[in-house]
Design an enzyme around this catalytic site. Sequence first.
Site, PDB file in Angstrom:
ATOM      1  CG  HIS A 154      -1.754   1.188   1.417  1.00  0.00           C
ATOM      2  ND1 HIS A 154      -3.082   1.228   1.091  1.00  0.00           N
ATOM      3  CD2 HIS A 154      -1.462   2.419   1.921  1.00  0.00           C
ATOM      4  CE1 HIS A 154      -3.568   2.418   1.380  1.00  0.00           C
ATOM      5  NE2 HIS A 154      -2.597   3.158   1.888  1.00  0.00           N
ATOM      6  CD  GLU A 155       1.583   3.808   3.640  1.00  0.00           C
ATOM      7  OE1 GLU A 155       1.894   4.842   3.020  1.00  0.00           O
ATOM      8  OE2 GLU A 155       0.538   3.731   4.312  1.00  0.00           O
ATOM      9  CG  HIS A 215       0.189   6.006  -0.973  1.00  0.00           C
ATOM     10  ND1 HIS A 215      -0.916   6.567  -1.566  1.00  0.00           N
ATOM     11  CD2 HIS A 215      -0.270   5.350   0.129  1.00  0.00           C
ATOM     12  CE1 HIS A 215      -1.993   6.266  -0.868  1.00  0.00           C
ATOM     13  NE2 HIS A 215      -1.627   5.519   0.172  1.00  0.00           N
TER      14      HIS A 215
END
Length: 106
Positions: free
Chosen positions: A23-24, A27
């Site tokens: 997820h990170e 980004h």
Amino acid sequence: MNPATIAYYLAFIPAIIIAITFHEFAHARVALAFGDRTAYEQGRVTLNPLAHLDPIGLLGIIFAGFGWGRPVPVDTHQLRHPKANLLVSAAGPGANLLMAALVGRA
């Protein structure tokens, strides 16, 4: 602790670590693609979980059912497209949906 609980945590904890990391990373990678090198310069464009896990957030997920990873820094002034901030923001949830689709098919 019964064997079913142990088995649950043996599957749950690695899955959460992978999910937070991906997820990170999403980004950070999308931000880099649009010109923001902030996360890159801090070593956050990586799939190494140590770069993305927040110890308190991880403990929160395990014991309270909610938590977080370390937020990816983004300097919106470095983004080269007016809609890039929207895409950087959507990258994390998009990564979650992708992982759910891939795992759900297994």
